[in-house]
Scaffold this active site. Structure first.
Site: not given
Ligand code: DSN
Length: 422
Positions: A223, A232, A51, A197, A53
């Protein structure tokens, strides 16, 4: 024996099934690719456990030194590859990246203006059923009915009429170059932000075969798994003046803990995309698409806009067979191991689950090392199957030829695939 095969044979069997499927079929879905073994190694790594954050050097949890190094590496590589002032590498997907941009720059109810989905846009550019269309007032530009291309005068007219707060340039099914500079001029004239995009064409931009939108855009999203050939996931690029707002919109605005394994894999892919051989790859993707498009057109299939200058093309099935729809056509091709998707075409009278079009792309087959002669062969097989889509013996005969081509051009990241196509 692998850990997975020992611990969970059922899950292992699914993975092996997918490996075999990829090995034994030709992937012509324009948004798919085969990530390298290095990208897959990073994706399936111990960073899954962490983790982190926050952002590098500003984390809520301890133990983040490798995570900081990971994220900073990905940020630095993204900025260098695309020539951007700031990069956020935490978005989990392209749609999340776009939503984060809206969150950073817009208020609910603001007008956004994107390309109509049925003309090649994307659902996150304002579709009524998507967050972007639910929380913002979406208006859409369409393609010119005669040329089936973007008409920048019409885009400008709509922008002057609607005065959007944000214009979105970019598409998921448009076979031509997009004039980002013209979009930038229109956005400036009407006082709108420009979001470009480039999910589909990021690898072509990185490889230098498509002009970069970065100098003309307020925000660029992409992406990382399509032509860019990474994991991905997604990234956001912007100018420094937007850095803080974009970062806050991604975390804590939209997402919680970043996927550090995915971010490491993004760093790996960005490194691969900066190598000279990636520029060769991007050029070959475009050359292969042109070769496949020419073969299909020689056989009498009409392509939307009359061709392609990127990695994809759209076939209007009605040009040879009024009764053939995209659903049935893609099914017949898939039975022979040629995997493509049905796609609506501009002004399509058929619904999205049926469609009058097929979309083909060359990123994945180019990764397997295929060149123009293979594209010509694939085009001839596509034509023969579409012409005889009810003839099982023809589909079977071509299917065995496809398998031979698959054997001759293995997927580079896999040597474990075995067995026959399901
Ligand atoms: N689903 C992607 C595509 O196929 O183009 C877009 O997100």
């Amino acid at each position: 024996m692998t850990a997975l095969s020992q611990n969970d044979p059922e899950a292992f069997d699914i993975l092996q099934d997918e490996r075999n499927r990829q090995h034994n079929t030709l992937e012509l879905i324009a948004s798919e690719n085969h990530a390298s073994a290095a990208v897959l190694e990073a994706t399936g790594s111990v960073l899954t456990d962490k983790y982190a954050e926050g952002y590098p050097a500003h984390r809520y949890y301890r133990g983040c030194r490798p995570s900081d190094r990971t994220e900073q590496l990905a940020i630095d590589r993204a900025k260098a590859l695309f020539g951007a002032e700031h990069a956020n590498v935490q978005p989990h997907s392209g749609t999340s990246a776009n939503i984060a941009v809206y969150l950073a720059a817009l208020k609910g109810g603001d007008t956004i203006m994107g390309m109509d989905l049925s003309h090649g846009g994307h659902l996150s550019h304002g579709l009524g059923l998507n967050y972007s269309g639910i929380f913002y007032n979406a208006v859409f530009y369409t393609l010119n009915e005669q040329t089936e291309m973007l008409d920048m005068d019409a885009v400008r007219d709509l922008a002057l009429k609607e005065r959007p707060k944000m214009i979105i340039a970019g598409a998921s099914a448009y076979p031509r170059k997009i004039d980002f500079e013209a979009f930038g001029r229109i956005a400036e004239e009407v006082g709108a932000y420009l979001l470009s995009d480039i999910a589909h064409i990021a690898g072509l931009v990185a490889g230098g075969v498509h002009p970069s939108p970065v100098p003309h855009s307020t925000f660029v999203t992409t992406t990382t798994h399509k032509t860019l050939r990474g994991p991905r996931s997604a990234i956001i690029l912007c100018r420094n003046e937007w850095a803080k707002k974009i970062d806050s919109a991604v975390f804590p605005g939209l997402q919680g803990g970043p996927f550090m394994h995915q971010i490491l894999a993004k760093a790996v892919a960005l490194c691969e995309a900066a190598r000279p051989e990636f520029a060769d790859y991007a050029a070959q993707v475009v050359a292969n698409a042109a070769a496949l498009a020419d073969t299909l057109m020689e056989k009498g299939w009409r392509l939307i806009t009359g061709g392609t200058d990127n990695h994809l093309m759209l076939v209007d099935l009605r040009s040879r067979d009024e009764n053939l729809n995209g659903h049935d056509a893609s099914g017949a091709l898939a039975a022979a191991g040629l995997v493509a998707n049905k796609n609506v075409i501009p002004f399509d009278p058929r619904p999205p689950m049926q469609t009058s079009g097929l979309r083909f792309g060359t990123p994945a087959v180019t990764t397997r090392g295929m060149k123009q002669p293979e594209m010509k062969q694939i085009g001839q097989w596509i034509d023969e199957i579409l012409t005889n889509h009810d003839d099982e013996s023809i589909i079977e005969r071509i299917g065995s030829k496809v398998l031979e081509m698959c054997e001759a051009f293995p997927v580079p990241n896999q040597n474990q695939a075995i067995g026959n196509r399901q």
